[in-house]
Design an enzyme around this catalytic site. Structure first.
Site, PDB file in Angstrom:
ATOM      1  N   MET A   1      -4.107  71.484  12.510  1.00 51.33           N
ATOM      2  CA  MET A   1      -3.335  72.799  12.815  1.00 51.33           C
ATOM      3  C   MET A   1      -3.272  72.643  14.520  1.00 51.33           C
ATOM      4  O   MET A   1      -4.020  72.123  15.315  1.00 51.33           O
ATOM      5  CB  MET A   1      -4.476  73.928  12.869  1.00 51.33           C
ATOM      6  N   ASP A   2      -2.006  72.831  14.896  1.00 49.57           N
ATOM      7  CA  ASP A   2      -1.487  72.636  16.313  1.00 49.57           C
ATOM      8  C   ASP A   2      -1.644  74.070  16.998  1.00 49.57           C
ATOM      9  O   ASP A   2      -1.294  75.106  16.521  1.00 49.57           O
ATOM     10  CB  ASP A   2      -0.072  72.360  16.480  1.00 49.57           C
TER      11      ASP A   2
ATOM     12  N   GLY B   1       0.093  67.801  12.627  1.00 48.91           N
ATOM     13  CA  GLY B   1      -0.484  66.576  12.337  1.00 48.91           C
ATOM     14  C   GLY B   1       0.767  65.508  11.885  1.00 48.91           C
ATOM     15  O   GLY B   1       1.589  66.146  11.071  1.00 48.91           O
TER      16      GLY B   1
ATOM     17  N   ASN C   1       3.506  66.317   9.164  1.00 45.20           N
ATOM     18  CA  ASN C   1       4.742  66.532   9.817  1.00 45.20           C
ATOM     19  C   ASN C   1       5.843  65.744   8.848  1.00 45.20           C
ATOM     20  O   ASN C   1       7.075  66.103   8.594  1.00 45.20           O
ATOM     21  CB  ASN C   1       4.861  66.473  11.257  1.00 45.20           C
TER      22      ASN C   1
ATOM     23  N   GLY D   1      14.665  59.145  22.243  1.00 42.31           N
ATOM     24  CA  GLY D   1      14.870  60.461  22.695  1.00 42.31           C
ATOM     25  C   GLY D   1      16.488  60.729  22.723  1.00 42.31           C
ATOM     26  O   GLY D   1      17.077  60.805  21.677  1.00 42.31           O
TER      27      GLY D   1
ATOM     28  N   ASP E   1      11.655  72.369  22.265  1.00 38.36           N
ATOM     29  CA  ASP E   1      10.237  71.730  22.092  1.00 38.36           C
ATOM     30  C   ASP E   1      10.366  70.496  21.272  1.00 38.36           C
ATOM     31  O   ASP E   1      11.106  70.409  20.213  1.00 38.36           O
ATOM     32  CB  ASP E   1       9.492  72.847  21.192  1.00 38.36           C
TER      33      ASP E   1
ATOM     34  N   ASP F   1       8.455  62.576  14.182  1.00 38.96           N
ATOM     35  CA  ASP F   1       7.902  62.874  12.870  1.00 38.96           C
ATOM     36  C   ASP F   1       9.061  63.139  12.043  1.00 38.96           C
ATOM     37  O   ASP F   1       9.045  62.462  10.780  1.00 38.96           O
ATOM     38  CB  ASP F   1       6.648  63.729  12.733  1.00 38.96           C
TER      39      ASP F   1
HETATM   40  O1  RIB Z   1       3.729  64.200  16.486  1.00 39.88           O
HETATM   41  C1  RIB Z   1       3.491  65.634  16.627  1.00 39.88           C
HETATM   42  C2  RIB Z   1       1.983  66.019  16.191  1.00 39.88           C
HETATM   43  O2  RIB Z   1       1.234  65.065  17.008  1.00 39.88           O
HETATM   44  C3  RIB Z   1       1.470  67.264  16.194  1.00 39.88           C
HETATM   45  O3  RIB Z   1       1.730  68.017  15.305  1.00 39.88           O
HETATM   46  C4  RIB Z   1       0.069  67.298  16.535  1.00 39.88           C
HETATM   47  O4  RIB Z   1      -0.867  67.854  15.594  1.00 39.88           O
HETATM   48  C5  RIB Z   1       0.057  65.564  16.745  1.00 39.88           C
HETATM   49  O5  RIB Z   1      -0.783  65.031  15.593  1.00 39.88           O
END
Ligand code: RIB
Length: 320
Positions: free
Chosen positions: A10-11, A37, A41, A223, A247, A253
């Protein structure tokens, strides 16, 4: 079929006026709790990009875990392969600056209980893709990658976060990885452990050296400058899709998940790179890792604005 083995977090996302320096406290009015995570993701990105996905990992017996399970269901991914750990669900604190750059700290929690044995043999089928990253115990990740390769799958490792480079790391990559996805920092870290002289070479040379030394297809994300990829003979470059960045969390991911989805659908490497670059750019247009991850039809429409992948000659340089 795309099988993802990896982390679920959970972010807790905070939009800060500037990333804090060491010892500094910065204030912001609020935060959002959003699914994240890297494993989670990548699985969601692959599913939205059109892939059929199974995700193996662990969450805790808590509200964050329940919310992450519900989010998987909302994205068409069964939560049956996500086991409940004794430890709390992994949690990341993510600070996002106005220019979209971020700083992330992760409390691994339940992710540390993820095991290769969680991945059932019936998931490892010839022809599919196994996708992994480095947010669950490394020895379990290597074990799953080896099992997948032995079962005839193609393996994709996003080496993030980059581990300390050792000769054993290089051997593990050589044995178990077909496609290595790294950003420039991860590539330089890996090369420093290989005596591959990362310090003074351009990105294309570094990408080629990693591909040769590790006997992988090396995909290096740059990037806002796009992506490079080296297979045994060729170097490919794809420009980034210009977008208004909100963002960058989860961009790598999204790239990895979308790349796996395109390759699993039978696309060639240059086609898949273009698809993944487009998906990653679109993912930067909203807050959090997953909110702006695009669906296949949006990727398809947006990639019309991107020039084709270019095959590069040996002396090509990445523009700075
Ligand atoms: O790559 C981004 C992710 O890195 C985030 O969602 C965070 O949870 C970390 O795992």
């Amino acid at each position: 079929m795309i099988v993802v083995f990896g982390s679920l977090n959970m972010d807790l996302v905070m939009a800060v006026p500037a990333l804090p320096r060491p010892g500094e406290t910065v204030l912001c009015p609020s935060y959002q709790a959003l699914p994240g995570g890297k494993g989670n993701n990548q699985a969601v990105a692959a599913a939205r990009a059109g892939g059929t996905v199974r995700l193996f990992g662990r969450v805790g017996p808590d509200g964050f875990g329940a919310a992450l399970r519900a989010n998987l269901a909302a994205n068409g991914i069964s939560d049956e392969d996500v086991r409940t750990a004794g430890a709390p669900t992994g949690c990341a604190t993510i600070m996002v600056a106005p220019d979209g750059e971020n700083a992330i700290a992760v409390a691994s929690g339940a992710n540390l209980e993820a095991r290769s044995a969680d991945v059932s043999d019936d998931a490892l089928k010839p022809g599919g893709f196994l996708v992994a990253q480095m947010e669950v115990p490394a020895e379990e990740t290597w074990a799953v990658l080896r099992r997948a390769k032995a079962a005839g799958m193609r393996t994709v490792l996003n080496l993030a976060p980059a581990p300390i480079p050792t000769p054993a790391l290089a051997t593990a990559v050589r044995e178990a990885v077909d496609i290595l996805v790294v950003n420039e920092l991860e590539a330089a870290t890996l090369a420093s452990g290989l005596d591959e002289g990362a310090a003074s070479v351009d990105a294309a040379t570094l990408c080629r050296r990693l591909a040769d030394a590790l006997r992988v297809v090396c995909v290096m994300t740059l990037g806002g400058r796009g992506v490079l990829a080296c297979d045994r003979e060729r170097v490919w470059a794809v420009e980034a899709l210009p977008v208004a960045v909100v963002d960058t969390t989860g961009a790598g991911d999204t790239f990895t998940g979308a790349l796996a989805a395109a390759l699993d659908a039978g696309e060639t490497l240059p086609q898949a790179l273009r698809w993944a670059v487009t998906a990653a750019a679109l993912a930067c247009c909203g807050r959090g890792a997953q909110d702006s991850m695009p669906a296949a039809d949006r990727i398809r429409a947006s990639q019309a604005n991107l020039p084709p992948a270019r095959e590069l000659s040996g002396n090509w340089r990445v523009p700075s």
